[in-house]
Write an enzyme that holds these catalytic residues in place. Structure first.
Site, short mmCIF file in Angstrom:
data_model
loop_
_atom_site.label_atom_id
_atom_site.label_comp_id
_atom_site.label_asym_id
_atom_site.label_seq_id
_atom_site.Cartn_x
_atom_site.Cartn_y
_atom_site.Cartn_z
N ARG A 33 -4.90 1.94 9.44
CA ARG A 33 -5.82 1.05 8.74
C ARG A 33 -5.64 -0.36 9.31
O ARG A 33 -4.55 -0.90 9.27
CB ARG A 33 -5.52 1.06 7.23
CG ARG A 33 -6.34 0.05 6.47
CD ARG A 33 -6.16 0.15 4.95
NE ARG A 33 -6.90 -0.93 4.37
CZ ARG A 33 -6.36 -1.94 3.67
NH1 ARG A 33 -5.07 -1.96 3.41
NH2 ARG A 33 -7.12 -2.91 3.23
N HIS B 228 -10.29 -8.88 5.39
CA HIS B 228 -8.91 -8.99 4.88
C HIS B 228 -8.52 -10.47 4.96
O HIS B 228 -7.64 -10.86 5.73
CB HIS B 228 -7.97 -8.09 5.69
CG HIS B 228 -6.64 -7.81 5.03
ND1 HIS B 228 -6.13 -6.54 4.86
CD2 HIS B 228 -5.71 -8.64 4.49
CE1 HIS B 228 -4.95 -6.60 4.26
NE2 HIS B 228 -4.67 -7.87 4.03
N GLU C 123 -8.48 -6.42 -1.51
CA GLU C 123 -7.90 -7.15 -2.62
C GLU C 123 -8.66 -8.42 -3.03
O GLU C 123 -8.16 -9.54 -2.87
CB GLU C 123 -6.45 -7.54 -2.30
CG GLU C 123 -5.55 -6.35 -2.03
CD GLU C 123 -4.09 -6.75 -1.84
OE1 GLU C 123 -3.81 -7.96 -1.72
OE2 GLU C 123 -3.23 -5.86 -1.81
N ASN D 229 -3.79 -0.57 -3.40
CA ASN D 229 -2.55 -1.14 -2.85
C ASN D 229 -1.59 -1.28 -4.01
O ASN D 229 -1.90 -1.95 -5.01
CB ASN D 229 -2.80 -2.51 -2.22
CG ASN D 229 -3.71 -2.42 -1.00
OD1 ASN D 229 -4.00 -1.33 -0.52
ND2 ASN D 229 -4.14 -3.57 -0.50
N TYR E 165 2.34 -2.24 -5.15
CA TYR E 165 3.65 -2.80 -4.80
C TYR E 165 4.62 -2.83 -5.97
O TYR E 165 5.79 -2.58 -5.83
CB TYR E 165 3.49 -4.22 -4.25
CG TYR E 165 2.88 -4.23 -2.87
CD1 TYR E 165 3.66 -4.04 -1.74
CD2 TYR E 165 1.51 -4.38 -2.69
CE1 TYR E 165 3.10 -4.02 -0.47
CE2 TYR E 165 0.93 -4.35 -1.43
CZ TYR E 165 1.74 -4.18 -0.32
OH TYR E 165 1.20 -4.13 0.93
N GLU F 49 -2.06 0.64 0.77
CA GLU F 49 -0.86 -0.15 1.11
C GLU F 49 0.23 0.17 0.09
O GLU F 49 -0.05 0.27 -1.11
CB GLU F 49 -1.12 -1.66 1.03
CG GLU F 49 -1.98 -2.22 2.12
CD GLU F 49 -2.19 -3.73 2.00
OE1 GLU F 49 -1.31 -4.43 1.46
OE2 GLU F 49 -3.25 -4.19 2.45
C1 BGC Z 1 -1.93 -7.65 1.37
C2 BGC Z 1 -1.16 -7.75 2.67
C3 BGC Z 1 0.19 -8.38 2.40
C4 BGC Z 1 0.95 -7.47 1.45
C5 BGC Z 1 2.37 -7.93 1.12
C6 BGC Z 1 -1.10 -7.23 0.19
O1 BGC Z 1 -1.42 -8.05 -0.90
O2 BGC Z 1 -3.07 -6.86 1.53
O3 BGC Z 1 -1.91 -8.48 3.58
O4 BGC Z 1 0.91 -8.64 3.56
O5 BGC Z 1 0.27 -7.35 0.25
O6 BGC Z 1 2.34 -9.14 0.44
#
Ligand code: BGC
Length: 449
Positions: free
Chosen positions: A77, A121, A166, A291, A293, A351
């Site tokens: 991607r 992006h 995002e 995405n 995290y 992501e």
């Molecule tokens: C983004 C990336 C970023 C990653 C880590 C995401 O919000 O798409 O570009 O590097 O998080 O912060």
């Protein structure tokens, strides 16, 4: 040892974004983006780092794709830099910029790696920012025109397209808090920027239906929120934070309206939008990219403008170098939540990854056990969601390379491949070898040896 079953066609990949890896931002006739300007604004990026060289991927693309092949990746991607292709953001095409993405796509296909192309992006052409950027309603048409050019050239070869990456981060970091480009700080601008992002998304999907033959989707970052206590105030704060970050971008696409909490957040800064806008935003998409995290425990905080909610540290939890709690269970939960709230959609994790303080390269490798553990735990959480019947079709680790982590500069490293930014030497980390073996066995070996 339990064996995990991922669909046979499961797409295992890695992700990057143009400004974070390419370098050479003005090469061969490209125009500047807002990030090219932002990194030159004193104090905005750690240590004054810039994307002028980044990972030099613009010039090392063929070697990087060969490395992806060596890792056994099935998909990559990447994002297209709008101002590399259209230096003024609209009108005149820069053929050399287009040719770069054509070469990238052809090289990927020659190695049997499926491209997923993101059209936006975060690196908006500076010339469009001069016309108001995401605050100018015309941007939906500018975006659709740019997208149409990309579809015409590449749709025969690219089967998966993403309109925006995002939108929440663009509006929150770029227009509300000013920590990302273009660095504005206004509660009056943020909802306007958000709405035009969503209109651009809808216009991009409509353009795709006119030109494209494959699939197009949207990528959002989702961060599940839970209340820090049972108090009604914390519950209300949790609902505001969830509406602001998560539902603000999915409700308009799947339900044709914004969550009611946004009015309470923005108050007199909340605009009225014509009903017809929502028809366009609701254009059906083929998949949703998520995405993921972290999650966040949320408390009421009247001082936290304008959402009036703040995250609470979780005792005993592990945090990454960007201060994000490691919480794989919330990945399973968020996938089920999307299915339950919005329906049985084809989903991709577009992501997922973590920044840790990696040791230096030693004996040709980087030992990053925390990242290996992060990936293993999140892939197990993903397997649990798939087992519960959620239709997840692929996973993209963030990121292939240590790259420019936006305002953190090069200080935060998310790569499964280390990059020495002085020499551009690439070194596989232990996490790259781990991920490569997961891919080789289609996830069956996830539980460990
Ligand atoms: C983004 C990336 C970023 C990653 C880590 C995401 O919000 O798409 O570009 O590097 O998080 O912060």
């Amino acid at each position: 040892m339990k064996s995990y079953r991922f669909p046979d066609s499961f797409l295992w990949g890695a992700a990057t974004a143009a400004y974070q890896v390419e370098g050479s931002p003005l090469a061969d006739g490209a125009g500047p983006s807002i990030w090219h300007r932002f990194v030159r604004t004193p104090g905005m990026v750690k240590d004054g780092d810039t994307g002028d060289v980044a990972c030099d991927h613009y010039r090392r693309m063929a070697d990087d794709v060969a490395m992806m092949k060596q890792l056994g990746l099935k998909a990559y991607r990447f994002s297209i830099s709008w101002s590399r292709v259209l230096p003024e953001g609209r009108g005149r095409v820069n053929e050399a910029g287009l040719a770069f993405y054509e070469r990238l796509v052809d090289t990927l296909l020659a190695h049997g790696i499926q491209p997923m192309a993101t059209l936006f992006h975060w690196d908006l052409p500076a010339a469009l920012d001069d016309r108001g950027g995401w605050l100018n309603p015309d941007i939906a048409h500018w975006f659709a025109d740019y997208a149409t050019g990309a579809f015409r050239l590449l749709d025969g070869r690219v089967r998966k397209w993403v309109t925006l990456n995002e939108p929440w981060v663009v509006a929150d970091g770029g227009y509300l808090h000013g920590v990302l480009a273009p660095g504005h700080r206004s509660a009056y601008e943020a909802p306007i920027a958000s709405h035009h992002l969503m209109r651009a998304h809808g216009a991009g999907v409509a353009a795709y239906r006119a030109e494209g033959r494959h699939e197009i989707g949207l990528v959002v970052n989702l961060e599940p929120k839970s209340p820090a206590s049972e108090s009604p105030a914390d519950h209300a704060a949790m609902r505001r934070a969830d509406a602001y970050m998560n539902r603000q971008y999915l409700d308009p696409v799947y339900r044709g309206r914004y969550p009611a909490e946004l009015q309470d957040i923005y108050r007199d800064a909340w605009p009225e939008w014509p009903a017809s806008d929502f028809g366009a935003i609701q254009a059906p998409i083929d998949f949703l990219g998520i995405n993921y995290y972290t999650r966040s425990l949320t408390r009421a905080d009247p001082a936290a403008w304008p959402v009036r909610a703040s995250p609470v540290p979780v005792a005993g939890a592990r945090y990454t170098e960007t201060g994000w709690e490691v919480c794989p269970e919330a990945l399973t939960a968020v996938l089920k939540w999307v299915r339950d709230r919005y329906g049985d959609l084809p989903l991709y994790i577009t992501e997922n990854g973590a920044a840790f303080a990696d040791p230096p390269v030693a004996e040709g490798t980087v030992e990053d056990p925390l990242r290996v553990e992060y990936l293993r735990a999140h892939l197990l959480a993903l397997a649990a969601a798939i087992e519960a019947g959620v239709d997840v079709r692929g996973y993209f680790v963030w990121s292939l390379l240590d790259n420019l982590e936006w305002a953190h500069g090069y200080a935060k490293r998310f790569g499964i491949v280390a990059v020495d930014h002085a020499t551009q030497q690439r070194t596989l980390k232990a996490s790259a070898r781990y991920y490569s073996s997961v891919v080789a066995f289609n996830g069956a070996s996830l539980g460990g040896t």
